[in-house]
Design an enzyme around this catalytic site. Structure first.
Site, PDB file in Angstrom:
ATOM      1  CG  ASP B  92      -0.261   0.033   2.524  1.00  0.00           C
ATOM      2  OD1 ASP B  92       0.956   0.300   2.564  1.00  0.00           O
ATOM      3  OD2 ASP B  92      -0.931  -0.174   3.549  1.00  0.00           O
ATOM      4  CD  GLN B 189     -10.390   7.053  -1.358  1.00  0.00           C
ATOM      5  OE1 GLN B 189     -11.531   6.998  -0.888  1.00  0.00           O
ATOM      6  NE2 GLN B 189      -9.375   6.340  -0.851  1.00  0.00           N
ATOM      7  CG  ASP B 266      -6.052  -5.275   1.871  1.00  0.00           C
ATOM      8  OD1 ASP B 266      -6.643  -4.510   1.077  1.00  0.00           O
ATOM      9  OD2 ASP B 266      -5.780  -4.950   3.049  1.00  0.00           O
TER      10      ASP B 266
END
Lengths: 375, 375
Positions: B92, B189, B266
């Site tokens: 990340d 986003q 994840d």
């Protein structure tokens, strides 16, 4: 129930190669028993223990009695089944932990009364009760209840505890005959007093047990004192029975005690010190907390048969220890038990070849050489 | 550097079977990535992860940057070599942890300034720096720096963070072109606002990345809201690129997101909840802390291919959890990751067979049936 011991060979030094047969398999001696306090060797699966070649574990009666309870373990099929551990288990009597962990303990002839370290409950442990608990756990090798003192202690105190332990040996033996199991070992006490030790060894030998332990050592005395006691007691015990030195020790302690005729050991050092960042190796101990490892790409021992010692760098182990990651404890516990198992196997090979003195000299030299500096 | 993605089959539901090829091996999708925060999946060896069939791990840039340091990892040969992990690693960008863990953070157009949660040191992270760190770690899949908000949040705040994340996507892409690696993924986003999400997806798709992630979900919103956003965003992303839903989720979340065209996941749930005594199973979650397991001799799942789920009783797992033993965390982490891997494999099989809708219905039914009562 099946239990027998053969001495296969005795080396000129006094080191013995043996084979102990239990209902849960053979134990090649000299043997090291990893400590599985609460029904688990901290950080390792039973599969991993099997892969390390471990043939026998030590279970702590005191801990299992308090949690999850020996009667529960009995209902679940005994300790082997509860843990899913198919090989042998030796259980201690609980006496040592009563002394070291519990609160407000009171030692009387009838037994010990103490408060649980978990919930403060008042519990009584007698020689008979210790045998009953170990019977219900399904132990392959049960230990008598004894009283173990810290050293130094006065001769009067040592004599009192030794005589109490002898009385408890007798009662343990009678209790064991009522609920027989594979084996019961007596424990020789007497602190650092050779005369008390000789008396203790003589009396338990006369009573007759399947094996004999030496307790009350590695409790504060210098190594040379411990080895002098070990040597004297081992010589006083019957040659045809296994001899177990309780709670010992460092790799050097093991080699020196084997040279004096000891067959079995247990100790928390490889597991507890592993959890605290220490690796035991052919070149002596390595403290992975030390900043000098932070950039070291070398494994602990590239020639090791243990993947944990071979496949991970010191830099990575240092990082895991500093970051308080479980994997650091897991890998170092694995590395240490692998080294202890390898050390025992190498001693057995040397005894078989009649070259134990050479092995001992080479091991000392390797430890003294120390860890090679970072490249 | 080698990186490509093929969609092998698309099920009538929209679920996709795919194959992602990286310099460190193939990843069969849909795939679940266990989280290796500090260069280790807590409690498991790399060998155990390999045996579970894990093909890709997530590494946390923020944690590794602070300790042991990305430059040290680079000197030691990169993250794969540092960890002794030969398969793929996605890293990340560090943005999420800066938001959730660090103190006194300040978000500006240029990047974020924060105090380390370890020692309070002031550190700056910019889109360019996040790419540089991931480059030095040797990541197979790097992520752009983004700003992730908790929900609920105002539309104005969501718009501001979305636009900042788009500006950072552009800068990340330029930085990545200067120090190329196998792959850089953009992050969509926009919170729970479908219009903002659509705009974000359109702009990053126009920029062009090797893959696209959906961030800022599972941060407080109801599951149905999350799935509505996932469905809309997945439909707006190019079909030929992998789609990664960040930080999600429960077994049900995974199945529902796969049904909406997601390829990668994840989440800390299987590992973190395992350390806290929870097992994920075919029959829903089982809380091993619960006293009802204390005398239960049954394993978690006797039909499991995972030895930890098959060879240890619930009574033993309960004991380990209550006694706070490492082995409890180790076994439950293993059981959970084995279940997650099995779930992903079963989904891939169902997609290949064109029967994903049936699989989804059967999985829901099995979870709803719940754990069978103690015998």
């Amino acid at each position: 129930m099946e239990f027998h011991f053969e001495v296969l060979k005795t080396d000129p030094t006094g080191a013995r190669l043996g084979r102990l047969t239990t209902p849960h398999g053979v134990i090649d001696t000299p043997a090291f028993m990893p400590v599985g306090t609460q029904g688990t060797v901290k950080g390792l699966t039973q599969q991993a223990l099997g892969e390390l070649g471990v043939q026998v574990l030590l279970g702590n009666t005191y801990h299992l009695y308090l949690r999850p309870g020996h009667e529960r373990i009995r209902r679940l099929g005994g300790l082997h089944r509860f843990m899913s551990w198919p090989r042998a288990i030796l259980t201690d009597s609980g006496g040592f932990q009563v002394m070291s962990l519990s609160q407000l303990r009171k030692v009387e002839d009838k037994g010990v009364t103490f408060r649980s370290h978990l919930d403060g409950a008042i519990v009584e442990l007698s020689p008979e009760r210790a045998i009953e608990i170990q019977h219900l756990l399904g132990s392959d090798i049960a230990m008598q209840l004894d009283e173990c003192l810290q050293l130094p202690a006065s001769q009067a105190e040592l004599r009192r505890a030794m005589q109490l332990s002898l009385a408890w040996a007798e009662r343990s033996k009678r209790a064991f005959e009522r609920t027989p199991g594979p084996a019961l070992f007596a424990i020789v006490q007497g602190g650092d007093d050779l005369q008390l030790r000789a008396e203790s060894a003589r009396v338990v030998t006369d009573m007759g047990f399947q094996g004999y332990a030496i307790g009350g050592l590695a409790v504060g005395e210098p190594q040379q004192v411990m080895l002098r006691i070990v040597e004297a007691v081992a010589a006083a015990l019957p040659a045809e029975r296994p001899r177990y030195l309780m709670g010992v020790g460092t790799p050097e302690d093991l080699v020196e005690a084997v040279a004096r005729g000891i067959d079995m050991f247990d100790c928390v050092l490889p597991t507890r010190n592993g959890r605290h960042g220490l690796a035991f190796t052919r070149f002596g101990p390595i403290n992975l907390k030390n900043a000098r490892h932070a950039d070291d790409p070398r494994p602990i021992d590239e020639a090791s048969a243990c993947a944990a010692a071979r496949d991970y760098s010191r830099a990575y182990l240092h990082h895991l220890v500093k970051a308080n990651e479980m994997l650091g404890a897991i890998l170092l516990t694995t590395i240490n038990l692998a080294y202890y198992q390898e050390l025992m196997a190498d001693m057995r090979t040397a005894i078989a070849a009649g070259t134990f003195a050479d092995f001992r000299a080479a091991a000392r030299e390797s430890w003294a050489r120390g860890d090679v500096a970072s490249s």
